[in-house]
Design an enzyme around this catalytic site. Sequence first.
Site, PDB file in Angstrom:
ATOM      1  N   ASP A  34       0.826  -1.228   0.000  1.00 35.21           N
ATOM      2  CA  ASP A  34       0.000   0.000   0.000  1.00 35.21           C
ATOM      3  C   ASP A  34       0.857   1.273   0.000  1.00 35.21           C
ATOM      4  O   ASP A  34       0.697   2.147   0.865  1.00 35.21           O
ATOM      5  CB  ASP A  34      -0.929   0.058   1.219  1.00 35.21           C
ATOM      6  CG  ASP A  34      -1.853  -1.137   1.339  1.00 35.21           C
ATOM      7  OD1 ASP A  34      -2.286  -1.665   0.298  1.00 35.21           O
ATOM      8  OD2 ASP A  34      -2.138  -1.537   2.481  1.00 35.21           O
ATOM      9  N   GLU A 201     -11.556  -0.897  -2.774  1.00 36.72           N
ATOM     10  CA  GLU A 201     -10.902  -0.142  -1.697  1.00 36.72           C
ATOM     11  C   GLU A 201      -9.690   0.587  -2.264  1.00 36.72           C
ATOM     12  O   GLU A 201      -9.470   0.617  -3.469  1.00 36.72           O
ATOM     13  CB  GLU A 201     -10.508  -1.083  -0.547  1.00 36.72           C
ATOM     14  CG  GLU A 201      -9.563  -2.191  -0.943  1.00 36.72           C
ATOM     15  CD  GLU A 201      -9.211  -3.142   0.200  1.00 36.72           C
ATOM     16  OE1 GLU A 201      -9.638  -2.916   1.348  1.00 36.72           O
ATOM     17  OE2 GLU A 201      -8.480  -4.114  -0.057  1.00 36.72           O
TER      18      GLU A 201
END
Length: 310
Positions: A34, A201
């Site tokens: 991420d 997401e």
Amino acid sequence: MLLKTPLAILSALVTVALAQVPPISLSGDTAVHDPTLCKDKNGKYFVFATAPGIAIRTSTDRITWTFEGAMWPNGAPWTDAYTGQSNANLWAPECHYTGSEFLVWYAASTGSLNSAIFLAKSSTGAPGSFTNLGLVTSTSTANDYNAIDPSVLIENGTWNFALGSYYTGIKYMTLDPSTGIASNSSVTSLARRFAADGAVEGSTIYKYGSYYYLFTSWDMCCHGTSSTYNIRVGRSSTVNGGYVDKSGVALTSGGGTLVLGSHGNIIGPGGQFVYTDNDGPILVYHYYTPYGSRLGINHLNFSSGWPVVV
Ligand SMILES: *[C@@H]1O[C@H](CO)[C@@H](O)[C@H](O)[C@H]1NC(C)=O
Ligand SMILES: *[C@@H]1O[C@H](CO)[C@@H](O)[C@H](O)[C@H]1NC(C)=O
Ligand SMILES: *[C@@H]1O[C@H](CO)[C@@H](O)[C@H](O)[C@H]1NC(C)=O
């Protein structure tokens, strides 16, 4: 049998090649998950990523990366109520460099709706140099979306904020420019999936030309080489909604054009961020190898009106 002209064969090969562009070759410690990227006033690159206390890596050339340490080397006790542990993984940071300071938003969650996004600042970006600016927004089981995966687009004094999610998808709110904190918790919807357990997401809002682009990660992260994460996009002429994919399907109705999926040894690309560097827009993401997750960087070409990985 279908006879193809040499030109048709060539164009088919080019199409395949475009869909399978490998990441730029990187070196050093690139074991990120991420990632978000910023560059300080001296041109030094910083990648912040999911880890206990949020991991910091730096590079002077965007190629060779060095692990520096954690934003919070001794943990972040204010996040413990949302992770259920001391010094647990903090998730999916979002970095902005203001010209003199790093602002980093990051999430604390276990994947349930009991989640929060926090903000921190530092003038150097060094491990242990961050000041906690507190809670940005949070969710509980009373909400139908999840306060994770922050994305910020600052434009003309408006601090646009996207977050989420799974559940009912990606939401939009604005932040107070004087604090970087949500002024209130009212949200509008940017994207939602009805398939795959609502697996959308990791959003990123990016402005290019006259469009806002909403990048999201679809399907399953965090399962090593079984991960099915893939990067999708839609665009809109307004930042706070109206995003459609290349086929015209609303992102709130499950739309999303594929930007980058698994190919060859690059498994489950996602958790993306888009940055405008001196050499143009770059897509920053992670992907899986048999040895763990790795930093991916590619250029994006928007000349068709849609981002193409090059
Ligand atoms: C931001 O300001 C620029 C320059 O004044 C203007 O062209 C643009 O339309 C503005 N964007 C928004 C979203 O208001
Ligand atoms: C809440 O925030 C939204 C933007 O996210 C804003 O339009 C609205 O005016 C705010 N409401 C209040 C009561 O401050
Ligand atoms: C973007 O792609 C177009 C179409 O393939 C090409 O003509 C153009 O040169 C590319 N732009 C850059 C900056 O590479």
